[in-house]
Write an enzyme that holds these catalytic residues in place. Structure first.
Site, short mmCIF file in Angstrom:
data_model
loop_
_atom_site.label_atom_id
_atom_site.label_comp_id
_atom_site.label_asym_id
_atom_site.label_seq_id
_atom_site.Cartn_x
_atom_site.Cartn_y
_atom_site.Cartn_z
N HIS A 1 0.84 -1.20 0.00
CA HIS A 1 0.00 0.00 0.00
C HIS A 1 0.87 1.25 0.00
CE1 HIS A 1 -3.02 2.73 2.27
NE2 HIS A 1 -3.18 2.83 0.97
N ASP B 1 6.70 6.02 -21.63
CA ASP B 1 6.75 5.90 -23.08
C ASP B 1 8.14 5.48 -23.56
OD1 ASP B 1 8.34 8.28 -23.18
OD2 ASP B 1 6.56 9.52 -23.47
N ASP C 1 -5.01 3.67 -4.81
CA ASP C 1 -5.11 4.21 -3.45
C ASP C 1 -6.21 5.28 -3.39
OD1 ASP C 1 -4.71 5.16 -0.87
OD2 ASP C 1 -2.53 5.17 -1.06
N MET D 1 2.79 13.20 -16.37
CA MET D 1 3.89 14.14 -16.51
C MET D 1 3.37 15.37 -17.25
SD MET D 1 7.43 13.95 -18.70
CE MET D 1 8.13 12.54 -17.90
N TYR E 1 10.14 12.48 -12.84
CA TYR E 1 11.39 11.72 -12.84
C TYR E 1 11.77 11.30 -11.42
CZ TYR E 1 12.64 12.73 -17.75
OH TYR E 1 12.68 12.79 -19.12
N TYR F 1 4.36 12.53 -24.08
CA TYR F 1 3.80 12.58 -22.72
C TYR F 1 2.94 11.36 -22.41
CZ TYR F 1 5.78 17.21 -22.56
OH TYR F 1 6.67 18.26 -22.58
N ASN G 1 3.17 9.03 -20.27
CA ASN G 1 3.69 8.55 -19.00
C ASN G 1 2.65 8.73 -17.91
OD1 ASN G 1 6.52 8.32 -20.06
ND2 ASN G 1 6.28 10.54 -20.22
#
Length: 145
Positions: free
Chosen positions: A22, A30, A64, A74, A116, A134, A136
């Site tokens: 958890h 990508d 969660d 991102m 990152y 983008y 990600n």
């Protein structure tokens, strides 16, 4: 092979997702993402779209419900914001999350640098063959209830 689950969910991926606790995070990134230098655990899916991986994973993965943003994109750089519109893949990611978990699950955005840093600390990075910019997304594991 297993019956009733996506063929994209390999043994390595299932083990990684299952071993997470958890609050642990993982990223689907990508093809342009520097995944080799970011994470300790890396699974690669060359030629597979990030949206296809996300769609397969969310069917078995608890998000969660405690954190404000259990799914994180991102954000575009300022220069990209001047030159291109919001990536369509962001809408697709959000639609996949909302279809599986409902609209109460919020999708947030963080800067490239922060994404990152979060991915460096994540339990697992899954590098897709996604070529759209983008492409990600980072997910936070919840609990099974």
């Amino acid at each position: 092979m297993l019956k009733g689950i996506s063929k994209l969910l390999t043994g390595d991926l299932l083990k990684g997702l299952c071993d997470m606790g958890h609050g642990d995070k993982f990223a689907i990134v990508d093809a342009n993402y520097p995944a080799q230098t970011m994470g300790q655990k890396l699974i690669t899916y060359p030629g597979i779209r990030a949206t296809d991986l996300l769609e397969a994973i969310v069917k078995i993965f608890p998000l969660d419900h405690i954190v404000p943003y259990p799914a994180i994109l991102m954000e575009m750089t300022d220069k990209d914001k001047e030159n291109i519109s919001d990536p369509i893949i962001w809408t697709q990611f959000s639609d996949i999350i909302h279809t599986e978990y409902g609209n109460e699950m919020q999708v947030g955005k963080v800067s490239r640098e922060e994404f990152y840093e979060l991915s460096k600390k994540s339990y697992l990075i899954i590098q897709s063959g996604e070529e759209r910019l983008y492409g990600n997304i980072l997910l936070v594991k919840g609990v099974v209830n």
